[in-house]
Write an enzyme that holds these catalytic residues in place. Structure first.
Site, PDB file in Angstrom:
ATOM      1  N   LYS A   1       0.846  -1.194   0.000  1.00  0.00           N
ATOM      2  CA  LYS A   1       0.000   0.000   0.000  1.00  0.00           C
ATOM      3  C   LYS A   1       0.880   1.243   0.000  1.00  0.00           C
ATOM      4  CE  LYS A   1      -4.439  -0.200   2.234  1.00  0.00           C
ATOM      5  NZ  LYS A   1      -5.146  -0.172   3.529  1.00  0.00           N
TER       6      LYS A   1
HETATM    7  O1  G3P Z   1      -9.447   0.350   4.305  1.00  0.00           O
HETATM    8  C1  G3P Z   1      -9.166   1.576   4.899  1.00  0.00           C
HETATM    9  C2  G3P Z   1      -9.685   1.589   6.285  1.00  0.00           C
HETATM   10  O2  G3P Z   1      -8.898   0.798   7.133  1.00  0.00           O
HETATM   11  C3  G3P Z   1      -9.890   2.933   6.855  1.00  0.00           C
HETATM   12  O3  G3P Z   1     -11.067   2.845   7.547  1.00  0.00           O
HETATM   13  O4  G3P Z   1     -12.775   3.463   9.167  1.00  0.00           O
HETATM   14  O5  G3P Z   1     -10.366   4.126   9.535  1.00  0.00           O
HETATM   15  O6  G3P Z   1     -11.732   5.226   7.760  1.00  0.00           O
HETATM   16  P1  G3P Z   1     -11.498   3.994   8.559  1.00  0.00           P
END
Ligand code: G3P
Length: 216
Positions: free
Chosen positions: A84
């Site tokens: 990533k």
């Molecule tokens: O896949 C990306 C994810 O881990 C971010 O999620 O909920 O932290 O915005 P969030």
């Protein structure tokens, strides 16, 4: 649309693997640190051994040269690792260099069609628009996913779109309707996707009717 699990929790990954619907896993430094295990390589190798599909693992540096060096090391940890790389100018440079070396990149922290377009041009295998975080900022995250899918299809890019930062089951069905290739979901959302109260009521009624008959 494939389903990836968005977690670094080994128990959740094993549970989801048993369901047989998980095609890959995405992690990020926040998710790994939540597990309290400082050995990044060991955690990643364990995840890669459980799920044979693509496992996204984020670099922990910001400059292009450092990203390229670290990404090559991370990619060597297991054959199913996808690195990533954040959607910055340095990230773009790193993505181009890594793609030339045939290292698969998930161009992450993507919040606009322009970022996704550049990621695809650089040769990223995946781009990850963060739907929930766009919604949090007052935008329509799924509209960005829809635009990226449409434009990639129009120009026949091979890059796949991962709807990321998924927060609830409604996001999953909207991602499928938008044509996302993949939705990466937290374990809680995966379990919510299968639930329906009418199914539970139906199962209880069928079993109750059968028991009444067999009890006669
Ligand atoms: O896949 C990306 C994810 O881990 C971010 O999620 O909920 O932290 O915005 P969030």
């Amino acid at each position: 649309m494939q389903i990836f699990l968005d977690t670094a929790n080994i128990d959740q990954i094993k549970e989801a693997a048993r369901l047989g619907v998980i095609s890959g896993v995405t992690t990020n430094p926040s998710l790994v640190s939540k597990e309290g295990k400082a050995d990044y390589e060991a955690v990643v190798k364990e995840i890669c051994s459980i799920i044979p599909g693509p496992i996204s693992v984020e670099v922990l540096v910001e400059k292009a040269k450092a990203m390229i060096e670290q990404a090559q090391k991370i990619a060597a940890w297991a054959p199913n690792v996808v690195v990533k790389i954040p959607a910055t100018a340095d990230g773009l440079e790193a993505t181009s260099a890594l793609a030339k070396k045939k290292i698969r990149v998930n161009f992450t922290l993507c919040f606009s069609l322009n970022q996704a377009l550049l990621g695809a041009q650089a040769g990223a295998a995946y781009v990850s628009p963060f739907v929930g975080r766009l919604d949090d900022a007052g935008h329509d995250g799924m509209e960005v996913v829809r635009d990226i899918v449409d434009v990639f299809e129009y120009y026949e890019f091979d890059t796949q779109v991962i709807a990321a930062s998924i927060r609830h089951p409604q996001h999953c069905l909207a991602a499928a309707l938008a044509g996302a290739h993949i939705a990466t979901v937290p374990y809680k959302v995966l379990t919510q996707m299968i639930q329906h109260p009418l199914t539970d009521i139906g199962v209880a009624r069928f079993l109750g009717d059968w028991q009444r008959l067999s009890g006669q």
